[in-house]
Design a protein around this motif. Structure first.
Motif, PDB file in Angstrom:
ATOM      1  N   ASP A  14       0.766  -1.302   0.043  1.00 20.06           N
ATOM      2  CA  ASP A  14      -0.074  -0.016   0.167  1.00 20.06           C
ATOM      3  C   ASP A  14       0.779   1.215  -0.095  1.00 20.06           C
ATOM      4  N   LYS A  43      -9.355  -1.118   3.534  1.00 18.72           N
ATOM      5  CA  LYS A  43      -9.454   0.264   2.872  1.00 18.72           C
ATOM      6  C   LYS A  43     -11.026   0.428   2.387  1.00 18.72           C
ATOM      7  N   ASN A  47     -12.729   2.431   4.813  1.00 15.74           N
ATOM      8  CA  ASN A  47     -12.249   3.762   4.280  1.00 15.74           C
ATOM      9  C   ASN A  47     -10.830   4.489   5.059  1.00 15.74           C
ATOM     10  N   PRO A  49      -6.434   3.585   5.917  1.00 11.71           N
ATOM     11  CA  PRO A  49      -5.480   2.675   5.567  1.00 11.71           C
ATOM     12  C   PRO A  49      -5.146   1.615   6.620  1.00 11.71           C
TER      13      PRO A  49
END
Length: 206
Positions: A14, A43, A47, A49
């Motif tokens: 990521d 995610k 919503n 990380p």
């Protein structure tokens, strides 16, 4: 004959997480894909990380599952996972073993020569050195352990997550890596000269 960097086993999972694998390359790529899937699903659902600790636990559970059934083969790869936790405001490093165990470290090593590399890492003041200094020390460890008569040629593939990258996962610039290699080789040559002088003095005293 192989194209450089065509068989890399380190990659971004990521924007804030890096992973690399040692061992059986196809298994390592499977673990990288699984880590990316976990980060993406987290995610999409929440919503935010995924925290490195959460990601390490999820991937380790996936790895452990393959040790529980006779119809499945355990993974022949170990993963190092590094990331920045935005909530805790801290960076974290984990090693995920083929057994499914996951431990957090200040510094660790895996793969061929891991014990010797681990010894060198343990000598470093990891809480004090900068990221640039760490790159130089890692290069020195690689070239300390590398034997061109026995080992295959290698590419020094480095990535980092630092304050200067705004805690985002990025490849270490090629110029920084080249400077680190030059420094490491010069340092090793200097140490060899010092050892030779000490041996000569000892022989003279005898």
């Amino acid at each position: 004959m192989m194209v450089p960097n065509s068989n890399r086993l380190s990659a971004n999972v990521d924007k804030h997480v890096i992973a690399c694998c040692t061992g059986y390359a196809p298994d390592g790529r499977q673990l990288l894909d699984r880590a990316r899937d976990e980060a993406r699903a987290y995610k999409n659902q929440l919503n935010v990380p995924i925290a490195p600790e959460v990601l390490a636990k999820r991937v380790s559970r996936f790895v452990h599952f393959f040790t529980l059934h006779g119809s499945l083969r355990p993974f022949g790869s170990t993963m190092l996972l590094a990331g920045y936790d935005e909530e805790k405001k801290t960076h974290e490093l984990y090693m995920l073993e083929p057994s499914g165990q996951a431990f957090r470290y200040f510094g660790c090593a895996t793969g061929k020569g891991r014990q010797a590399a681990k010894t060198e890492v343990e000598r470093l003041p990891l809480n004090e050195i900068t990221a640039d200094e760490a790159v130089r020390q890692i290069a020195k460890i690689y070239y300390t352990l590398y034997d061109d008569a026995k080992d295959k040629p290698f590419t020094l593939d480095m990535q980092w997550i630092t304050e200067q990258t705004n805690w985002k996962a990025q490849a270490v610039p090629a110029t920084v890596v080249e400077d680190a290699v030059t420094w490491a080789q010069a340092k090793l040559a200097e140490e060899e000269d010092e050892d030779a002088m000490e041996e000569g003095e000892a022989a003279g005293d005898a």
